[in-house]
Structure formats: structure tokens, C-alpha cells
Design a protein around this motif. Structure first.
Motif, PDB file in Angstrom:
ATOM      1  N   CYS A 195      15.178  -6.131 -25.912  1.00  0.00           N
ATOM      2  CA  CYS A 195      13.466  -5.836 -25.305  1.00  0.00           C
ATOM      3  C   CYS A 195      13.028  -5.642 -26.593  1.00  0.00           C
ATOM      4  O   CYS A 195      11.565  -5.781 -26.785  1.00  0.00           O
ATOM      5  CB  CYS A 195      13.486  -5.693 -24.417  1.00  0.00           C
ATOM      6  SG  CYS A 195      14.252  -3.543 -24.540  1.00  0.00           S
ATOM      7  N   GLU A 223      11.962  -2.354 -27.468  1.00  0.00           N
ATOM      8  CA  GLU A 223      11.511  -1.971 -26.730  1.00  0.00           C
ATOM      9  C   GLU A 223      12.162  -0.164 -27.531  1.00  0.00           C
ATOM     10  O   GLU A 223      13.523  -0.224 -27.832  1.00  0.00           O
ATOM     11  CB  GLU A 223      11.236  -1.075 -25.300  1.00  0.00           C
ATOM     12  CG  GLU A 223       9.986  -2.109 -24.715  1.00  0.00           C
ATOM     13  CD  GLU A 223      10.338  -2.048 -23.729  1.00  0.00           C
ATOM     14  OE1 GLU A 223      10.738  -1.595 -23.011  1.00  0.00           O
ATOM     15  OE2 GLU A 223       9.581  -2.926 -22.610  1.00  0.00           O
ATOM     16  N   GLU A 224      11.196   0.560 -28.434  1.00  0.00           N
ATOM     17  CA  GLU A 224      11.907   1.515 -29.015  1.00  0.00           C
ATOM     18  C   GLU A 224      12.668   2.775 -28.455  1.00  0.00           C
ATOM     19  O   GLU A 224      13.716   3.554 -28.631  1.00  0.00           O
ATOM     20  CB  GLU A 224      10.228   2.394 -29.439  1.00  0.00           C
ATOM     21  CG  GLU A 224      11.002   3.100 -30.853  1.00  0.00           C
ATOM     22  CD  GLU A 224      10.012   4.108 -31.637  1.00  0.00           C
ATOM     23  OE1 GLU A 224      10.285   5.494 -31.692  1.00  0.00           O
ATOM     24  OE2 GLU A 224       8.753   3.886 -31.163  1.00  0.00           O
ATOM     25  N   GLU A 269      13.401   1.941 -25.102  1.00  0.00           N
ATOM     26  CA  GLU A 269      15.482   1.721 -25.626  1.00  0.00           C
ATOM     27  C   GLU A 269      16.076   1.568 -26.368  1.00  0.00           C
ATOM     28  O   GLU A 269      17.291   1.565 -26.014  1.00  0.00           O
ATOM     29  CB  GLU A 269      15.141  -0.316 -24.560  1.00  0.00           C
ATOM     30  CG  GLU A 269      14.283  -0.456 -23.241  1.00  0.00           C
ATOM     31  CD  GLU A 269      14.927   0.705 -21.744  1.00  0.00           C
ATOM     32  OE1 GLU A 269      15.603   0.521 -22.302  1.00  0.00           O
ATOM     33  OE2 GLU A 269      14.329   0.721 -21.003  1.00  0.00           O
TER      34      GLU A 269
END
Length: 208
Positions: free
Chosen positions: A133, A135-136, A138
Motif C-alpha cells: 500500500c 504507506e510509511e 504501514e
């Protein structure tokens, strides 16, 4: 042996001139305070792909002996042919080494689309190409979860130079020969770690 030092050095300089003229970076080791075996080892440790051995037979016959670092294979070559043969041989060595390295890498490159396959692949010393995804927060969670799962309740040694946690290596771009070109459109997949819509193929690994 069998040829005077001045004659030998002059011939070595001639060989070096031929190679430099062909665009090959060359060093003639004319030091007389080291024996040939010491010189061979010295330059192999420096990573020289091909060394040239010259003795009385080579001087008399206007030839050289080429020795490959990667496998020790020897090849005799006349001085007349050297300017063409050496660049071709270097290209051949480069292609062989690249092919071997690419095959070794591909054997340890796994496509992972489910979390359950992720840590086991890392434990097998593989790199994992995953839909993510991107996202940092995550990414940080993947590092934490992978570390905890790999340790399985045990403590990581304080003296350990590298962590068992996964880390992102890169996001591969489309380019000729890149394995990512053979994969499906990542936007049609779910993130392997969160189940969210994937935005990019991301390569993960560990430090060793």
C-alpha cells in the motif's frame, strides 16, 4: 630466467602499450623485489580480472599468457592479436559473471502476496517482491511484525549488528529485463500486509 631483466621489462612495457592503445586499463608490475607468485596474489586480491604472465618463451615468441582470475583458466595469445582479444575476453568475463549473478539473485527472489509467506521467505534468505500500500506507517508496522515473528518470543542479541526485521530495498521501475514487467498490474492487487489496495511493487529483504 633465460632473458635479461632489461629485455623483459622492455617487452612488458611493449605489452602494456598495446593494451592501453586498445583502451584497456593496464599496469606493468616491474618490481624486482617480489617473486611472480607474490605478484599474482597481490593483483588477484585487488580484483584484476586478467593477469598477463610473461617469461622467456613469451618474449622470444612475441606472445603472452592470459590468466583469468575467476577460474584460473589460461590462454596463450600473440602480441599481434592481443589488442583485439583482450577487450573481447573482458566482455566475455563480464557477461558470464553477470549471468551467474542474475541467476543466483533470481533463485532468491520470491513473489509474495500473502503475509503468511513473507517471514518464512526472509528466513530462507530470500528477497521478497510484494504488492504494498506504500504507506510509511504501514512500512514501520511490517518491520515490527516481521521482527517479532522471526524472533518468535526470543530476545534479539544486543551485540547483533543487523536486525532480523524486514526492510524495504527499493521500488523497482519498469525497464528492459526487469522481472516486474512480467507481473500483473499492482493496482489490481491487495497489499500483502494490510489488505488495502496496493499502490506499488516493493522489494523487501534483510541485512546480513
Amino acid at each position: 630466467k633465460g632473458v635479461e631483466r632489461e629485455v623483459m621489462n622492455a617487452y612488458c612495457k611493449k605489452v602494456a602499450k598495446v593494451l592501453k592503445g586498445a583502451g584497456v586499463r593496464t599496469k606493468a608490475d616491474l618490481r624486482d623485489n617480489y617473486n611472480p607468485g607474490w605478484k599474482y596474489n597481490h593483483w588477484e586480491l585487488k580484483g584484476i580480472p586478467i593477469r598477463i604472465e610473461v617469461g622467456a618463451n613469451e618474449v622470444d615468441g612475441e606472445k603472452v599468457m592470459m590468466v583469468q582470475r575467476k577460474d584460473g583458466v589460461k590462454e596463450e595469445c600473440t602480441l599481434e592479436e592481443l589488442a583485439q582479444r583482450m577487450p573481447a575476453k573482458l566482455t566475455e568475463i563480464q557477461n558470464e559473471m553477470l549471468t551467474r549473478a542474475t541467476e543466483a539473485r533470481n533463485e532468491k527472489l520470491k513473489i509474495v502476496k500473502e503475509w503468511s509467506e513473507f517471514v518464512p521467505a526472509l528466513n530462507d534468505k530470500c528477497m521478497c517482491l510484494t504488492p504494498f500500500c506504500d504507506e510509511e506507517e504501514e512500512e514501520e508496522d511490517v518491520k515490527k511484525r516481521s521482527r517479532e515473528e522471526a524472533l518468535d518470543g526470543e530476545e534479539e542479541e544486543e551485540r547483533c549488528a543487523t536486525s532480523v526485521a524486514a526492510k524495504t530495498l527499493c521500488k523497482p521501475y519498469d525497464q528492459e529485463g526487469c522481472r516486474i514487467n512480467d507481473l500483473e498490474d499492482v493496482t489490481t492487487l491487495k497489499c500483502f500486509a494490510t489488505g488495502k489496495p496496493a499502490k506499488a511493487w516493493v522489494l523487501w529483504g534483510r541485512s546480513y
